[in-house]
Scaffold this motif. Structure first.
Motif, PDB file in Angstrom:
ATOM      1  N   ALA A 147       0.666  -1.175   0.312  1.00  0.00           N
ATOM      2  CA  ALA A 147       0.184   0.617   0.193  1.00  0.00           C
ATOM      3  C   ALA A 147       0.452   1.223   0.011  1.00  0.00           C
ATOM      4  N   ILE A 148       1.566   1.109   0.664  1.00  0.00           N
ATOM      5  CA  ILE A 148       2.799   2.376   0.732  1.00  0.00           C
ATOM      6  C   ILE A 148       3.035   2.972  -0.158  1.00  0.00           C
ATOM      7  N   LEU A 149       4.027   1.435  -1.511  1.00  0.00           N
ATOM      8  CA  LEU A 149       4.467   1.709  -2.424  1.00  0.00           C
ATOM      9  C   LEU A 149       3.551   2.053  -3.505  1.00  0.00           C
ATOM     10  N   HIS A 150       2.427   1.905  -3.234  1.00  0.00           N
ATOM     11  CA  HIS A 150       1.069   2.031  -4.322  1.00  0.00           C
ATOM     12  C   HIS A 150       1.287   3.350  -4.078  1.00  0.00           C
ATOM     13  N   ARG A 151       1.427   3.742  -3.631  1.00  0.00           N
ATOM     14  CA  ARG A 151       0.482   5.461  -2.887  1.00  0.00           C
ATOM     15  C   ARG A 151       2.248   6.078  -3.601  1.00  0.00           C
ATOM     16  N   GLN A 152       3.559   5.617  -3.425  1.00  0.00           N
ATOM     17  CA  GLN A 152       4.033   6.252  -3.890  1.00  0.00           C
ATOM     18  C   GLN A 152       4.047   6.668  -4.993  1.00  0.00           C
ATOM     19  N   ALA A 153       3.956   5.457  -5.706  1.00  0.00           N
ATOM     20  CA  ALA A 153       3.982   5.142  -7.367  1.00  0.00           C
ATOM     21  C   ALA A 153       3.167   6.021  -8.122  1.00  0.00           C
TER      22      ALA A 153
END
Length: 229
Positions: free
Chosen positions: A214-220
């Motif tokens: 979820a964190i990576l999705h927000r950063q992407a």
């Protein structure tokens, strides 16, 4: 009479088959205890490493800095290894201009592979404990049946049978069952305990993967929006 009936004396007087059964069970017991101590140490280390990593990760540390810090180590285990695998793939895909969903999916797959390897390592030697706990009583029972069978065969060759004649043979046969239980019980208890601990670690790893994804999705998504702007 009682001074003559000792464990060592019964072992020496036992038939070759019963002796072989006893020695096999003793070897299985020694191997089981060795693996029990090894797995206990490995799982305790995995729990400690996971706690240390979670404390650092959720303290708000910069992900790039954390990744480079972990990558500088000679060996990374557990949740830290899962994080490194996912973040490395995330950086690689982001540099190749992969869409946001593709970045997250690729990172998740990389973490899944890393987690599978970690779980395989944690489950090492557990199949042996399961096998030892399952078959040791039967191996001991085989020795017991064989010893009692020989005692009754010898008993049938005399005209007057007494308890003193068959007692040593039956005693040596029953020792095989006792050794089988001695080898099986710790192995079964350890297997159940370690399996539960591995399952808890696997659940913790899985939860971290979901949260980190979820964190990576927000950063992407933030990177994609910044490029579009």
């Amino acid at each position: 009479m009682s001074s003559e009936i000792t464990f060592w004396g019964l072992f020496l007087e036992a038939s070759f088959v019963v002796q072989l059964v006893m020695l096999t069970l003793v070897a299985v017991s020694v191997a089981s205890w060795t693996f029990i101590f090894q797995r206990n140490k490995a799982l305790a280390y995995a729990r400690t490493e996971m706690q240390h990593f979670e404390d650092k990760f959720w303290s708000g540390a910069d992900l790039n800095k954390l990744y480079h810090e972990l990558s500088a180590r000679s060996k990374v285990d557990g949740m830290a290894n899962i994080f490194c695998a996912g973040f490395k793939e995330f950086v690689r895909l982001r540099k190749s201009q992969t869409p946001a969903n593709g970045i997250v999916d690729g990172s998740y797959r990389a973490m899944r592979v890393a987690m599978s390897r970690e779980i395989d390592g944690l489950e090492s030697r557990l199949p042996f404990l399961a096998t030892a706990g399952s078959i040791s009583p039967y191996i001991g029972l085989f020795g017991t049946v064989w010893g009692i069978m020989n005692s009754f065969i010898a008993l049938g060759q005399v005209q007057q049978a007494t308890l003193a004649m068959v007692a040593p043979g039956i005693a040596e046969a029953l020792i095989a069952t006792a050794i089988g239980l001695f080898a099986a019980i710790p192995a079964v208890v350890a297997y159940n305990r370690f399996s539960h601990q591995v399952e808890k670690l696997e659940n913790a790893y899985g939860n971290f993967m979901e949260e980190f994804s979820a964190i990576l999705h927000r950063q992407a998504m933030a990177s994609a929006q910044a490029q579009q702007a």
